[in-house]
Design a protein around this motif. Structure first.
Motif, PDB file in Angstrom:
ATOM      1  N   MET A 147      16.549 -54.562 -15.036  1.00  0.00           N
ATOM      2  CA  MET A 147      15.952 -53.295 -15.459  1.00  0.00           C
ATOM      3  C   MET A 147      16.865 -52.626 -16.471  1.00  0.00           C
ATOM      4  O   MET A 147      18.070 -52.531 -16.291  1.00  0.00           O
ATOM      5  CB  MET A 147      15.755 -52.378 -14.246  1.00  0.00           C
ATOM      6  CG  MET A 147      15.147 -51.026 -14.558  1.00  0.00           C
ATOM      7  SD  MET A 147      13.426 -51.116 -15.086  1.00  0.00           S
ATOM      8  CE  MET A 147      12.640 -51.586 -13.528  1.00  0.00           C
ATOM      9  N   HIS A 148      16.274 -52.157 -17.587  1.00  0.00           N
ATOM     10  CA  HIS A 148      17.071 -51.525 -18.638  1.00  0.00           C
ATOM     11  C   HIS A 148      16.252 -50.450 -19.340  1.00  0.00           C
ATOM     12  O   HIS A 148      15.020 -50.448 -19.276  1.00  0.00           O
ATOM     13  CB  HIS A 148      17.560 -52.560 -19.658  1.00  0.00           C
ATOM     14  CG  HIS A 148      16.446 -53.305 -20.334  1.00  0.00           C
ATOM     15  ND1 HIS A 148      15.752 -54.345 -19.723  1.00  0.00           N
ATOM     16  CD2 HIS A 148      15.889 -53.164 -21.569  1.00  0.00           C
ATOM     17  CE1 HIS A 148      14.827 -54.810 -20.555  1.00  0.00           C
ATOM     18  NE2 HIS A 148      14.885 -54.097 -21.669  1.00  0.00           N
ATOM     19  N   SER A 182      11.847 -45.847 -22.705  1.00  0.00           N
ATOM     20  CA  SER A 182      11.069 -46.578 -21.703  1.00  0.00           C
ATOM     21  C   SER A 182      11.955 -47.567 -20.956  1.00  0.00           C
ATOM     22  O   SER A 182      13.008 -47.981 -21.438  1.00  0.00           O
ATOM     23  CB  SER A 182       9.905 -47.318 -22.373  1.00  0.00           C
ATOM     24  OG  SER A 182      10.409 -48.282 -23.295  1.00  0.00           O
ATOM     25  N   THR A 183      11.535 -47.929 -19.754  1.00  0.00           N
ATOM     26  CA  THR A 183      12.291 -48.878 -18.927  1.00  0.00           C
ATOM     27  C   THR A 183      11.366 -49.975 -18.439  1.00  0.00           C
ATOM     28  O   THR A 183      10.171 -49.745 -18.196  1.00  0.00           O
ATOM     29  CB  THR A 183      12.924 -48.176 -17.718  1.00  0.00           C
ATOM     30  OG1 THR A 183      11.883 -47.623 -16.908  1.00  0.00           O
ATOM     31  CG2 THR A 183      13.870 -47.078 -18.150  1.00  0.00           C
ATOM     32  N   LYS A 197      13.888 -57.557 -31.838  1.00  0.00           N
ATOM     33  CA  LYS A 197      14.604 -56.551 -32.622  1.00  0.00           C
ATOM     34  C   LYS A 197      14.792 -55.350 -31.710  1.00  0.00           C
ATOM     35  O   LYS A 197      13.810 -54.721 -31.308  1.00  0.00           O
ATOM     36  CB  LYS A 197      13.817 -56.160 -33.870  1.00  0.00           C
ATOM     37  CG  LYS A 197      14.539 -55.171 -34.774  1.00  0.00           C
ATOM     38  CD  LYS A 197      13.708 -54.902 -36.028  1.00  0.00           C
ATOM     39  CE  LYS A 197      14.418 -53.959 -36.964  1.00  0.00           C
ATOM     40  NZ  LYS A 197      13.623 -53.668 -38.185  1.00  0.00           N
ATOM     41  N   THR A 198      16.030 -55.038 -31.374  1.00  0.00           N
ATOM     42  CA  THR A 198      16.270 -54.008 -30.374  1.00  0.00           C
ATOM     43  C   THR A 198      17.563 -53.262 -30.661  1.00  0.00           C
ATOM     44  O   THR A 198      18.347 -53.675 -31.532  1.00  0.00           O
ATOM     45  CB  THR A 198      16.315 -54.641 -28.962  1.00  0.00           C
ATOM     46  OG1 THR A 198      16.323 -53.627 -27.971  1.00  0.00           O
ATOM     47  CG2 THR A 198      17.552 -55.529 -28.804  1.00  0.00           C
ATOM     48  N   SER A 199      17.791 -52.185 -29.936  1.00  0.00           N
ATOM     49  CA  SER A 199      18.993 -51.381 -30.133  1.00  0.00           C
ATOM     50  C   SER A 199      20.180 -52.027 -29.411  1.00  0.00           C
ATOM     51  O   SER A 199      20.021 -52.628 -28.345  1.00  0.00           O
ATOM     52  CB  SER A 199      18.776 -49.970 -29.590  1.00  0.00           C
ATOM     53  OG  SER A 199      19.982 -49.233 -29.587  1.00  0.00           O
ATOM     54  N   LEU A 205      20.330 -50.660 -16.098  1.00  0.00           N
ATOM     55  CA  LEU A 205      20.183 -49.725 -14.986  1.00  0.00           C
ATOM     56  C   LEU A 205      20.569 -50.346 -13.645  1.00  0.00           C
ATOM     57  O   LEU A 205      20.523 -49.672 -12.617  1.00  0.00           O
ATOM     58  CB  LEU A 205      18.743 -49.210 -14.937  1.00  0.00           C
ATOM     59  CG  LEU A 205      18.290 -48.451 -16.215  1.00  0.00           C
ATOM     60  CD1 LEU A 205      16.839 -48.009 -16.039  1.00  0.00           C
ATOM     61  CD2 LEU A 205      19.197 -47.269 -16.491  1.00  0.00           C
ATOM     62  N   VAL A 206      20.946 -51.635 -13.641  1.00  0.00           N
ATOM     63  CA  VAL A 206      21.389 -52.289 -12.400  1.00  0.00           C
ATOM     64  C   VAL A 206      22.673 -53.029 -12.671  1.00  0.00           C
ATOM     65  O   VAL A 206      23.008 -53.348 -13.818  1.00  0.00           O
ATOM     66  CB  VAL A 206      20.318 -53.266 -11.868  1.00  0.00           C
ATOM     67  CG1 VAL A 206      19.084 -52.499 -11.433  1.00  0.00           C
ATOM     68  CG2 VAL A 206      19.959 -54.307 -12.909  1.00  0.00           C
TER      69      VAL A 206
END
Length: 206
Positions: A147-148, A182-183, A197-199, A205-206
């Motif tokens: 989870m992120h 969002s998660t 393509k992401t930051s 979160l875990v």
């Protein structure tokens, strides 16, 4: 028989419709036109008659091979020298606008562990200003990604296999876009290869 002034203006109206009055006659006629509604009607009638003349001429048949002969003549014309039309050679300069494209060959991709068992990635490009990474990501069969939270928009294209996102099963060619903040915790059953393509500031979160 001496011509009456009104008859003179009617002649001027005809000449005005033909656009052949000189400057002084045009000025005098314009002044008279302001005063006489009848003269205005005369002028309109003359203009309508002249406009209709073009439609009374019989049609002129065009030779069926005219277009082909015209194009043939154009093709036979000698080329125009560049200097006669002031053409100048375009010289490219090493500016930012024509910087060579970045090409990453598939065999040059360096795969590394993502720090999550069964997940690896191959960097394609990092935009340091936007703090974004474009990469390939591979998930082995049965892997669940932790989870992120997305720090910015994330775009994913499934190249191979399956990816389950929020209960939706995505296959080859499917596109997923996640909004900032969002998660989720996607998973794969048979394994997958993704273009992403992401930051670089996403938060686990875990």
């Amino acid at each position: 028989m001496e011509m009456m002034p009104d008859e003179e203006y009617k002649i001027l109206a005809a000449l005005q419709a033909l656009d052949i009055l000189d400057e002084s006659e045009r000025g005098a006629f314009a002044e008279k036109l302001k005063e006489s509604a009848e003269l205005t009607r005369e002028l309109a009638a003359f203009e309508a008659a002249i406009a209709a003349l073009a439609y009374t001429a019989p049609p002129v048949p065009v030779a069926p091979d005219l277009k082909n002969r015209l194009f043939q003549r154009i093709a036979e014309l000698p080329p125009t020298p560049a200097e006669s039309v002031n053409l100048k050679p375009i010289v490219s300069s090493p500016t930012e606008n024509n910087t060579p494209s970045l090409i990453v060959r598939s065999h040059d991709v360096q795969w590394k562990s993502y720090g999550v068992p069964g997940v690896s990635f191959g960097k394609l490009y990092i935009d340091k200003k936007k703090r974004e990474i474009t990469c390939l990501m591979r998930l082995e069969p049965g892997v669940t990604f932790p989870m992120h939270r997305h720090a910015a928009s994330e775009e994913v294209l499934v190249l191979e296999g399956d990816l389950i996102v929020e209960g939706e099963i995505c296959h080859q060619g499917d596109y997923i876009r996640s909004v900032p903040g969002s998660t989720h915790s996607p998973l794969t059953e048979g394994g997958c290869l993704l273009l992403m393509k992401t930051s670089i500031d996403n938060e686990m979160l875990v």
